[in-house]
Design an enzyme around this catalytic site. Structure first.
Site, PDB file in Angstrom:
ATOM      1  N   LYS A 116      -3.423   3.976  22.233  1.00  0.00           N
ATOM      2  CA  LYS A 116      -4.383   3.920  23.338  1.00  0.00           C
ATOM      3  C   LYS A 116      -4.199   5.074  24.308  1.00  0.00           C
ATOM      4  O   LYS A 116      -5.166   5.535  24.913  1.00  0.00           O
ATOM      5  CB  LYS A 116      -4.247   2.597  24.110  1.00  0.00           C
ATOM      6  CG  LYS A 116      -4.944   1.436  23.438  1.00  0.00           C
ATOM      7  CD  LYS A 116      -5.093   0.267  24.390  1.00  0.00           C
ATOM      8  CE  LYS A 116      -5.771  -0.916  23.714  1.00  0.00           C
ATOM      9  NZ  LYS A 116      -5.773  -2.116  24.554  1.00  0.00           N
ATOM     10  N   LYS A 198     -10.013  -0.367  11.677  1.00  0.00           N
ATOM     11  CA  LYS A 198     -10.501  -1.725  11.915  1.00  0.00           C
ATOM     12  C   LYS A 198     -11.825  -1.697  12.675  1.00  0.00           C
ATOM     13  O   LYS A 198     -12.034  -0.837  13.533  1.00  0.00           O
ATOM     14  CB  LYS A 198      -9.438  -2.450  12.749  1.00  0.00           C
ATOM     15  CG  LYS A 198      -9.670  -3.918  12.958  1.00  0.00           C
ATOM     16  CD  LYS A 198      -8.470  -4.528  13.674  1.00  0.00           C
ATOM     17  CE  LYS A 198      -8.930  -5.495  14.763  1.00  0.00           C
ATOM     18  NZ  LYS A 198      -7.836  -6.236  15.375  1.00  0.00           N
ATOM     19  N   LYS A 201     -14.492  -3.907  18.651  1.00  0.00           N
ATOM     20  CA  LYS A 201     -15.589  -4.257  19.562  1.00  0.00           C
ATOM     21  C   LYS A 201     -15.805  -3.196  20.620  1.00  0.00           C
ATOM     22  O   LYS A 201     -16.842  -3.153  21.252  1.00  0.00           O
ATOM     23  CB  LYS A 201     -15.358  -5.631  20.183  1.00  0.00           C
ATOM     24  CG  LYS A 201     -14.141  -5.719  21.085  1.00  0.00           C
ATOM     25  CD  LYS A 201     -14.055  -7.117  21.649  1.00  0.00           C
ATOM     26  CE  LYS A 201     -12.747  -7.460  22.300  1.00  0.00           C
ATOM     27  NZ  LYS A 201     -11.851  -6.413  22.723  1.00  0.00           N
TER      28      LYS A 201
END
Ligand code: TRP
Length: 336
Positions: A116, A198, A201
């Site tokens: 991140k 992956k 969202k």
């Protein structure tokens, strides 16, 4: 609390981006199955969302929208508690105490932080770094026995277990040491355009994900445009044909059919046949959820009632844990 005999299950999703079919298959669907055999708490972890920059009005709406989507997907407010994390102030309080038991070295090893902080390199804030401690607090606050999470959260859960054991060892038995519940490989849905990562969202490229609330035409179009691999034959080969394999996995989890049976059904057919059918299946699975959602999201009174009940019951448990924790670490009890 009545149902003390049932084990406590806790999970949460961060309100960022759009809840997607990956969340449905990998998380929500499992929650629905597990909720009757557990005392379940499902969080919308809004404090976690603050680790990346948010538009305040959007964040507020998204929290309510996620809650309504939990319910539309089958979380039953009669059986399970649904809680907005910030409504129970003890999450932040426990997080502070636990941070005194967490080593910098442990946080430095977290692969999600590394990933991140590369992705948000303009905003590597301290909360992003200490995020796993807040997650540990979420879990330990309610003495959770079982925590369903995706494989990418396994490391965070191990840290939560280590922190719980450390606290218990330093002071005395206080926290339940939680068990992860990691769904089988098959439930991991990958990005439609980049099957090596992956389905997320929070992906900026909306073609990578199917949102639970995408209209039927958008769903069909996104599946039609999903990357597939060279060749024609419909076979399940995750290594060589990750795009096709991903569509087969999605097909399989949405229909409860075995992959090998789907492959057999599509012998001699083309990718486009599979995609067309999968588009219809996804539309069909999501239609009742979307229907339900559109009713629930309008009913602010109903949603408020669920949040109020969730916050009250969760706060009751949280206060009990926190007063124990403060006492054990040596803080002076609140005067009465
Ligand atoms: N970190 C989790 C994720 O990104 C979300 C989360 C926060 C969570 N607190 C939790 C999951 C507690 C399970 C339990 O997916």
């Amino acid at each position: 609390m009545t149902e003390t005999s049932k084990p406590v299950l806790l999970s949460g999703i961060q309100p960022s981006g759009h809840l997607c079919i990956g969340n449905y298959v990998g998380a929500l669907k499992n929650w629905v199955t597990l909720q009757s055999s557990h005392k379940s708490i499902f969080l919308v972890v809004d404090l976690h969302a603050l680790t990346v920059k948010q538009v305040p009005s959007e964040l507020r709406n998204r929290c309510l929208s996620f809650l309504a989507q939990y319910i539309a997907c089958g979380i039953d407010p009669e059986q399970s508690l649904m809680v907005i994390q910030s409504h129970v102030s003890q999450h932040a309080e426990l997080s502070w105490v636990l941070s005194s038991l967490t080593y910098m070295g442990e946080l430095n090893r977290m692969t999600q932080f590394k990933e991140k902080s590369t992705r948000h390199n303009e905003n590597i804030n301290a909360a992003l770094f200490s995020y796993p401690i807040l997650m540990a607090a979420d879990i330990l606050l309610y003495q959770a026995d079982l925590v369903p999470v995706g494989a990418d959260q396994k490391q965070h859960l191990e840290l939560a277990r280590d922190i719980a054991q450390r606290f218990n060892h330093n002071y005395s038995e206080t926290f339940t040491v939680p068990q992860p519940y990691i769904p089988k490989q098959g439930a991991r849905i990958m990005s439609l355009q980049d099957p090596a990562s992956k389905m997320s969202k929070s992906d900026k490229n909306l073609n990578n994900l199917i949102s639970i609330l995408d209209p039927p035409d958008v769903i069909r179009k996104k599946i039609k445009r999903a990357v597939t691999d060279s060749g024609k034959e419909i076979i399940y080969q995750p290594e060589d044909k990750p795009g096709l394999a991903n569509l087969l996995v999605l097909f399989s989890v949405l229909t409860n059919k075995k992959i090998q049976n789907i492959v057999a059904d599509y012998q001699g057919k083309m990718y486009s046949h599979l995609k067309e059918d999968l588009g219809e299946i996804a539309v069909e699975v999501l239609a009742p959820i979307q229907d339900e959602y559109s009713k629930i999201i309008k009913d602010k009174k109903y949603l408020n009632g669920i949040l109020k009940n969730g916050a009250e019951q969760a706060s009751y448990i949280a206060r009990k844990t926190m007063s124990k924790v403060y006492r054990k670490v040596g803080l002076v009890p609140y005067p009465r």
